[in-house]
Design a protein around this motif. Structure first.
Motif, PDB file in Angstrom:
ATOM      1  N   TYR A   1      -5.951  10.247  12.458  1.00  0.00           N
ATOM      2  CA  TYR A   1      -7.216   9.854  11.848  1.00  0.00           C
ATOM      3  C   TYR A   1      -6.884   8.912  10.710  1.00  0.00           C
ATOM      4  CZ  TYR A   1     -12.148  10.561  11.121  1.00  0.00           C
ATOM      5  OH  TYR A   1     -13.496  10.376  11.062  1.00  0.00           O
ATOM      6  N   LEU A   2      -7.539   7.756  10.678  1.00  0.00           N
ATOM      7  CA  LEU A   2      -7.191   6.751   9.661  1.00  0.00           C
ATOM      8  C   LEU A   2      -8.221   6.717   8.523  1.00  0.00           C
ATOM      9  CD1 LEU A   2      -5.439   4.331   8.716  1.00  0.00           C
ATOM     10  CD2 LEU A   2      -6.917   2.867  10.129  1.00  0.00           C
ATOM     11  N   GLY A   3      -7.716   6.758   7.302  1.00  0.00           N
ATOM     12  CA  GLY A   3      -8.569   6.631   6.122  1.00  0.00           C
ATOM     13  C   GLY A   3      -7.941   5.662   5.135  1.00  0.00           C
ATOM     14  N   PHE A   4      -8.719   5.263   4.156  1.00  0.00           N
ATOM     15  CA  PHE A   4      -8.209   4.345   3.130  1.00  0.00           C
ATOM     16  C   PHE A   4      -8.989   4.587   1.837  1.00  0.00           C
ATOM     17  CE2 PHE A   4      -8.090   0.339   0.755  1.00  0.00           C
ATOM     18  CZ  PHE A   4      -6.734   0.049   0.800  1.00  0.00           C
ATOM     19  N   HIS A   5      -8.272   4.597   0.712  1.00  0.00           N
ATOM     20  CA  HIS A   5      -8.985   4.655  -0.572  1.00  0.00           C
ATOM     21  C   HIS A   5      -8.185   3.911  -1.628  1.00  0.00           C
ATOM     22  CE1 HIS A   5      -6.231   8.159  -1.212  1.00  0.00           C
ATOM     23  NE2 HIS A   5      -6.336   7.829  -2.485  1.00  0.00           N
ATOM     24  N   ARG A   6      -8.868   3.574  -2.695  1.00  0.00           N
ATOM     25  CA  ARG A   6      -8.184   2.931  -3.817  1.00  0.00           C
ATOM     26  C   ARG A   6      -7.995   4.006  -4.884  1.00  0.00           C
ATOM     27  NH1 ARG A   6      -6.659  -2.053  -3.961  1.00  0.00           N
ATOM     28  NH2 ARG A   6      -7.760  -2.641  -2.083  1.00  0.00           N
TER      29      ARG A   6
ATOM     30  N   GLY B   1      -4.094   0.452  -3.311  1.00  0.00           N
ATOM     31  CA  GLY B   1      -4.660   0.916  -2.046  1.00  0.00           C
ATOM     32  C   GLY B   1      -3.784   1.995  -1.426  1.00  0.00           C
ATOM     33  N   VAL B   2      -4.421   3.024  -0.895  1.00  0.00           N
ATOM     34  CA  VAL B   2      -3.692   4.134  -0.271  1.00  0.00           C
ATOM     35  C   VAL B   2      -4.183   4.277   1.172  1.00  0.00           C
ATOM     36  CG1 VAL B   2      -3.152   6.605  -0.364  1.00  0.00           C
ATOM     37  CG2 VAL B   2      -3.558   5.337  -2.491  1.00  0.00           C
ATOM     38  N   VAL B   3      -3.252   4.255   2.116  1.00  0.00           N
ATOM     39  CA  VAL B   3      -3.595   4.488   3.522  1.00  0.00           C
ATOM     40  C   VAL B   3      -3.410   5.986   3.784  1.00  0.00           C
ATOM     41  CG1 VAL B   3      -2.899   4.045   5.910  1.00  0.00           C
ATOM     42  CG2 VAL B   3      -2.956   2.169   4.238  1.00  0.00           C
ATOM     43  N   ASP B   4      -4.501   6.629   4.202  1.00  0.00           N
ATOM     44  CA  ASP B   4      -4.454   8.063   4.505  1.00  0.00           C
ATOM     45  C   ASP B   4      -4.351   8.212   6.021  1.00  0.00           C
ATOM     46  OD1 ASP B   4      -5.436   9.294   1.778  1.00  0.00           O
ATOM     47  OD2 ASP B   4      -6.880   7.715   2.246  1.00  0.00           O
ATOM     48  N   VAL B   5      -3.317   8.896   6.478  1.00  0.00           N
ATOM     49  CA  VAL B   5      -3.200   9.167   7.919  1.00  0.00           C
ATOM     50  C   VAL B   5      -3.156  10.678   8.093  1.00  0.00           C
ATOM     51  CG1 VAL B   5      -1.810   8.866   9.997  1.00  0.00           C
ATOM     52  CG2 VAL B   5      -2.032   6.984   8.362  1.00  0.00           C
TER      53      VAL B   5
ATOM     54  N   PHE C   1       0.836  -1.197   0.000  1.00  0.00           N
ATOM     55  CA  PHE C   1       0.000   0.000   0.000  1.00  0.00           C
ATOM     56  C   PHE C   1       0.872   1.248   0.000  1.00  0.00           C
ATOM     57  CE2 PHE C   1      -2.073  -3.454   2.204  1.00  0.00           C
ATOM     58  CZ  PHE C   1      -3.241  -3.574   1.474  1.00  0.00           C
ATOM     59  N   VAL C   2       0.304   2.319  -0.514  1.00  0.00           N
ATOM     60  CA  VAL C   2       1.016   3.597  -0.460  1.00  0.00           C
ATOM     61  C   VAL C   2       0.577   4.311   0.816  1.00  0.00           C
ATOM     62  CG1 VAL C   2       1.249   5.873  -1.555  1.00  0.00           C
ATOM     63  CG2 VAL C   2       1.334   3.798  -2.947  1.00  0.00           C
ATOM     64  N   LEU C   3       1.553   4.771   1.584  1.00  0.00           N
ATOM     65  CA  LEU C   3       1.247   5.481   2.836  1.00  0.00           C
ATOM     66  C   LEU C   3       1.305   6.985   2.572  1.00  0.00           C
ATOM     67  CD1 LEU C   3       0.866   5.605   5.927  1.00  0.00           C
ATOM     68  CD2 LEU C   3       3.355   5.529   6.132  1.00  0.00           C
ATOM     69  N   GLN C   4       0.218   7.678   2.876  1.00  0.00           N
ATOM     70  CA  GLN C   4       0.208   9.140   2.706  1.00  0.00           C
ATOM     71  C   GLN C   4      -0.199   9.789   4.031  1.00  0.00           C
ATOM     72  OE1 GLN C   4      -2.022  10.050  -0.952  1.00  0.00           O
ATOM     73  NE2 GLN C   4      -0.128   9.704  -2.091  1.00  0.00           N
ATOM     74  N   VAL C   5       0.749  10.482   4.642  1.00  0.00           N
ATOM     75  CA  VAL C   5       0.507  11.154   5.925  1.00  0.00           C
ATOM     76  C   VAL C   5       0.435  12.653   5.650  1.00  0.00           C
ATOM     77  CG1 VAL C   5       1.353  11.481   8.291  1.00  0.00           C
ATOM     78  CG2 VAL C   5       1.876   9.353   7.063  1.00  0.00           C
TER      79      VAL C   5
END
Ligand SMILES: C[S@@+](CC[C@H](N)C(=O)[O-])C[C@H]1O[C@@H](n2cnc3c(N)ncnc32)[C@H](O)[C@@H]1O
Length: 370
Positions: free
Chosen positions: A170-175, A152-156, A95-99
């Motif tokens: 705050y945790l989010g996730f999107h494709r 998949g991208v994990v949004d933090v 997954f790609v992590l985007q903070v």
């Protein structure tokens, strides 16, 4: 592939645009109910769980995804990590992590210039969270920062960056796919060159990148409302020839370019014989509402029908309710012959949106080469 679900969605918008975003989503997705908001951050609840490749029809959401709520803090991210490991079966990664941090100023770049220490402290916090999450479960993460389509991208999100280490995460996730920028929190990775005459450089660059506009070196652009010249500078840097219409004068770095021609008057006073014969790209950035810019844009689109590839029009919103006019403007552009038509509230827009229209002959044209 799309097996992550949640009944909650998060959206990121410009601070101050929360109400217009709520109105817009209330119309486009009436089943979504408003849940929670902070400046620049709005969440919604769906009556049924939503899948991670959900597409929101939104001008004002810069970024969005499934929401999993507040989990731990910058200093103590364990709860977030545990939830991540339940949520994301490793087989489906990486997954790609985007903070990123919530921005509570409508003009975050200017705010950072006024308070560089605060901006630097936030950047340090964001990096510390990124490093901690990367180190805690290295097998989850892809090395690249920008996702591929379908990935998949994990949004933090750091919800309260001013609270430093106590800021909730705050945790989010999107494709990744249509409607997503690929940039953390929808913020483009652009820097204003010191010599650029105005911040419109960033606005235009973002519009071109976001819209995958197939602009090429050697093309001719006509910009109405060109002074002091930020956007014209961006176009000249990309190798275009630019004709600028504005009673005001452009900065010397633009005005002295051999590839720039100025028509120093209001567009309403410009006669056809003064205009270039061929124009590929028409740009409108005048400080006036749609009642003035749309008729002038229509006149020029008709005049350049045989050569025109696209239009980038900044639509000023004297108040946020003017956003209700956006669908009608898009409909007009379709009527004029534009095939791909979209309005977006860009990171570098203020109380305005950027409208892009591409003519059928621009489709399939690649951005580089000639
Ligand atoms: C937001 S500024 C444009 C910034 C510019 N695009 C840049 O990149 O620096 C708006 C400009 O629109 C010009 N303007 C307003 N009404 C106009 C009109 N009817 N015709 C041409 N220019 C106009 C103003 O003189 C002003 O310079």
């Amino acid at each position: 592939m799309s097996n992550v679900r949640s009944p909650y969605l998060f959206t990121i918008c410009q601070a101050g645009a929360e109400a217009v975003l709520k109105r817009e989503l209330g119309r486009a997705h009436p089943k979504l109910k408003f849940a929670f908001s902070r400046p620049g951050f709005v969440t919604f609840k769906s009556p049924v769980p939503v899948v991670d490749n959900v597409e929101l029809h939104s001008v004002f959401a810069r970024a969005y995804g499934l929401s999993f709520g507040k989990l731990g803090s910058v200093a103590e991210p364990t709860a977030l990590l545990q939830r991540l490991q339940e949520l994301l079966p490793e087989a489906e990664g990486p997954f790609v992590l985007q903070v990123f941090a919530r921005e509570d100023d409508p003009a975050p770049m200017e705010a950072a210039l006024h308070d560089p220490e605060r901006a630097q402290a936030t950047a340090v916090l964001v990096e510390s969270v990124r490093t901690a999450l990367k180190a805690a479960c290295p097998r989850l993460w892809a090395p690249e920062a920008e996702p591929r389509r379908g990935q998949g991208v994990v949004d933090v999100l750091l919800l309260e960056p001013n609270e430093a280490a106590n800021s909730p995460l705050y945790l989010g996730f999107h494709r990744h796919g249509f409607g997503h920028t690929g940039w953390p929190g929808g913020r483009p990775p652009l820097v204003l060159p010191a010599e650029a005459p105005s911040r419109s450089y960033l606005k235009l660059e973002e519009a071109l990148l976001r819209g995958h506009v197939p602009i090429r070196s050697g093309d001719l652009a006509l910009e109405v409302g060109c002074a002091p010249g930020g956007a014209a500078y961006a176009l000249l840097q990309r190798g275009l020839n630019v004709c600028g219409v504005d009673a005001a004068v452009c900065a010397p770095i633009v005005a002295n370019s051999k590839r720039f021609i100025a028509i120093r008057k209001s567009i309403s006073l410009v006669e056809p014989r003064e205009l270039p014969r061929v124009v590929h790209w028409l740009l409108f950035d005048i400080n006036a509402g749609s009642s003035r810019s749309i008729p002038e844009a229509k006149r020029l689109v008709e005049y350049y029908r045989s050569s025109l590839l696209g239009l980038v029009l900044t639509l000023k919103l004297a108040d946020w309710h003017k956003a209700d006019e956006i669908p009608r403007v898009l409909e007009q552009l379709r009527h004029w012959g534009f095939e791909h038509v979209v309005a977006r509230h860009l990171y570098h827009n203020r109380q305005e949106v950027s409208v892009l229209g591409l003519m059928p002959k621009a489709q399939g044209r690649t951005p580089k080469g000639s």
